[in-house]
Design a protein around this motif. Structure first.
Motif, short mmCIF file in Angstrom:
data_model
loop_
_atom_site.label_atom_id
_atom_site.label_comp_id
_atom_site.label_asym_id
_atom_site.label_seq_id
_atom_site.Cartn_x
_atom_site.Cartn_y
_atom_site.Cartn_z
N SER A 1 0.85 -1.20 0.00
CA SER A 1 0.00 0.00 0.00
C SER A 1 0.88 1.24 0.00
O SER A 1 1.99 1.23 0.55
N ARG A 2 0.38 2.29 -0.61
CA ARG A 2 1.16 3.53 -0.70
C ARG A 2 0.21 4.71 -0.82
O ARG A 2 -0.73 4.69 -1.61
N LYS A 3 0.45 5.72 -0.01
CA LYS A 3 -0.33 6.95 -0.09
C LYS A 3 0.61 8.08 -0.46
O LYS A 3 1.75 8.12 0.01
N ASP B 1 0.34 11.92 0.27
CA ASP B 1 -0.55 12.74 1.09
C ASP B 1 -1.79 11.92 1.44
O ASP B 1 -1.66 10.87 2.05
N THR B 2 -2.95 12.36 0.99
CA THR B 2 -4.14 11.58 1.33
C THR B 2 -4.56 10.68 0.18
O THR B 2 -5.44 9.85 0.32
N LYS B 3 -3.92 10.84 -0.99
CA LYS B 3 -4.34 10.07 -2.15
C LYS B 3 -3.76 8.65 -2.08
O LYS B 3 -2.55 8.47 -1.92
N ILE B 4 -4.64 7.66 -2.19
CA ILE B 4 -4.17 6.28 -2.16
C ILE B 4 -3.68 5.90 -3.57
O ILE B 4 -4.45 5.90 -4.52
N ASP C 1 -3.27 0.11 -3.20
CA ASP C 1 -4.15 -0.32 -2.13
C ASP C 1 -4.05 -1.84 -1.98
O ASP C 1 -4.70 -2.58 -2.70
N GLN D 1 5.27 1.66 2.22
CA GLN D 1 4.74 2.18 3.48
C GLN D 1 4.17 1.02 4.29
O GLN D 1 4.29 0.96 5.50
N GLY E 1 -5.43 2.05 -7.87
CA GLY E 1 -4.54 1.50 -6.86
C GLY E 1 -4.80 0.06 -6.49
O GLY E 1 -4.06 -0.53 -5.72
#
Lengths: 305, 113
Positions: free
Chosen positions: A16-18, A20-23, A26, A62, A212
């Motif tokens: 998983s990787r973001k 900021d707030t954008k995924i 997933d 992450q 994602g």
């Protein structure tokens, strides 16, 4: 190609990787076995580049794990990168150097650099090696990047939208190198593209990524054999297609319906009879059709929110 | 190509990797096409030495070839009838096209490959 070699080259688990707030990614699980040409397909912003950058060790997971040739590309970049060839859409290169100097520089990193092959490609592409790469045309830059990506005969070739914005001749050069790479036993390719006719031509395995998430990984032949587009004639009064399981899309055209599905005709025929549909045609679907049916809808639904 | 005589029994097909690179398609696709041709009996593969056109040549038997022509005649007839042509008019067209083919100049014009 030969069934005995099934070792895992790339293994991604629960990644998983973001930003900021954008995924961006997933919970992606993703493996590539040796000898495969994997086509990575998804809409813009689906996470293709983010996934590939993780494989290169350019991004640290992450959460989840990434392993390439059994090694962690962030902790052991040498172990992983010396066997990887990489070409991205942006073709980041030290382009103030002439191509021959840039090649000497690059060759120093790779024990397996093949000068004969590099010179052969320069001749094929008719590049002037004494000219600075920044003075090349867009297509020539891509060809130069391609030479730098393949001249050390990488075990894993990673191509991120390599054809983007290029003319058909250079695109064919790139596809030709993909094929050339995998005709050597044991070499593996991952390339992302939204030119699906290209993907259908050179890939043997397909992964669909959307927003994602990994939607599927499947051999190309299985996708092309299972998906079909069926034209039905139904009652004119029918405004909503009945809830038949396995129907992915349905479009009304006059009193005809065009539906897409992976369900077999053996299963569907009695249901069509029940709802008094007459089957007018059953047609195969291209990878492009399948992508639009499978991903187009989910991406559209997501954007409506 | 076999049916048209451009390849004859005993001719060797390109190696899978060579043809894959020429056509720029995945080698598995070429391998699958070769396997299908082998199943149909059009080619035989000799272990370790390549793939060759079968000595039996085209597997299309005369009856199958005739069937093929009949099918195409059916579709031609139904197209013509739909346009309102009579059988006599279509026979006339066939005769004229045939005559054209017999003259060398006629063959270069609009006739089909």
């Amino acid at each position: 190609m030969i069934g005995t070699m099934t070792d895992t080259i790339v293994e991604v688990k629960n990644l998983s990787r973001k930003f900021d707030t954008k995924i961006a990614l997933d919970n992606v699980d993703f493996t590539i076995t040796r000898g495969v040409v994997m086509g990575l397909v998804g809409e813009n912003g689906a996470g293709k580049t983010t996934l590939i950058r993780h494989l290169m060790g350019l991004l640290k997971p992450q959460s989840g794990t990434v392993s390439v040739f059994g090694k962690n590309p962030v902790k052991d970049p040498e172990g992983a990168l010396s066997h990887i060839g990489y070409l991205s859409e942006n073709r980041e290169m030290l382009d103030w150097m002439p191509l021959d100097e840039l090649m000497s520089f690059t060759a120093a990193f790779y024990p397996d650099w093949d000068w004969d092959y590099a010179h052969q490609l320069i001749e094929t592409f008719r590049l002037d090696p004494a000219k600075r790469v920044c003075d090349y045309s867009r297509g020539q830059r891509a060809q130069a990047g391609l030479i730098l990506a393949v001249a050390h005969h990488p075990d894993l070739l990673l191509l991120d939208e390599p054809s983007s914005g290029l003319d058909p001749i250079v695109r064919k050069d790139i596809l030709g190198e993909i094929i050339h790479t995998v005709t050597n036993a044991g070499k593996t390719v991952l390339f992302s593209s939204h030119l699906l006719d290209e993907v259908e031509r050179v890939a043997d395995t397909i992964t669909f990524l959307s927003e994602g998430k990994k939607l599927l990984t499947s051999p190309l032949t299985e996708l092309l054999e299972s998906w079909k587009m069926i034209t039905l004639r139904g009652a004119t009064s029918l405004t909503q297609f009945p809830a038949i399981p396995g129907i992915v899309t349905s479009d009304k055209r006059g009193n005809e319906w065009v539906i897409t599905t992976q369900t077999s005709m053996d299963t569907l025929s009695p249901l069509f009879q029940k709802y008094q549909f007459e089957v007018l045609a059953v047609n195969p679907m291209s990878l492009n059709d399948i992508f639009i049916a499978k991903v187009g809808r989910s991406a559209q639904n997501g954007n409506e929110s | 190509m076999v049916a048209s005589g451009r390849m004859v029994p005993g001719d060797e097909l390109p190696a899978i990797r060579v043809l894959a690179e020429q056509l720029v398609v995945n080698p598995n696709t070429v391998a699958r096409a070769y396997r299908e041709l082998e199943t149909l009996g059009i080619v035989t593969s000799r272990h370790g030495s390549g793939t060759y056109i079968s000595e039996t040549g085209s597997p299309l038997k005369p009856t199958e070839l005739l069937k093929n022509i009949q099918d195409r005649a059916d579709s031609l007839l139904s197209d013509g009838l739909q346009m309102g042509l009579t059988l006599e008019e279509m026979q006339d067209i066939l005769q004229k096209r045939y005559d054209l083919m017999q003259t060398p100049e006629g063959n270069t014009g609009e006739s089909k490959k």
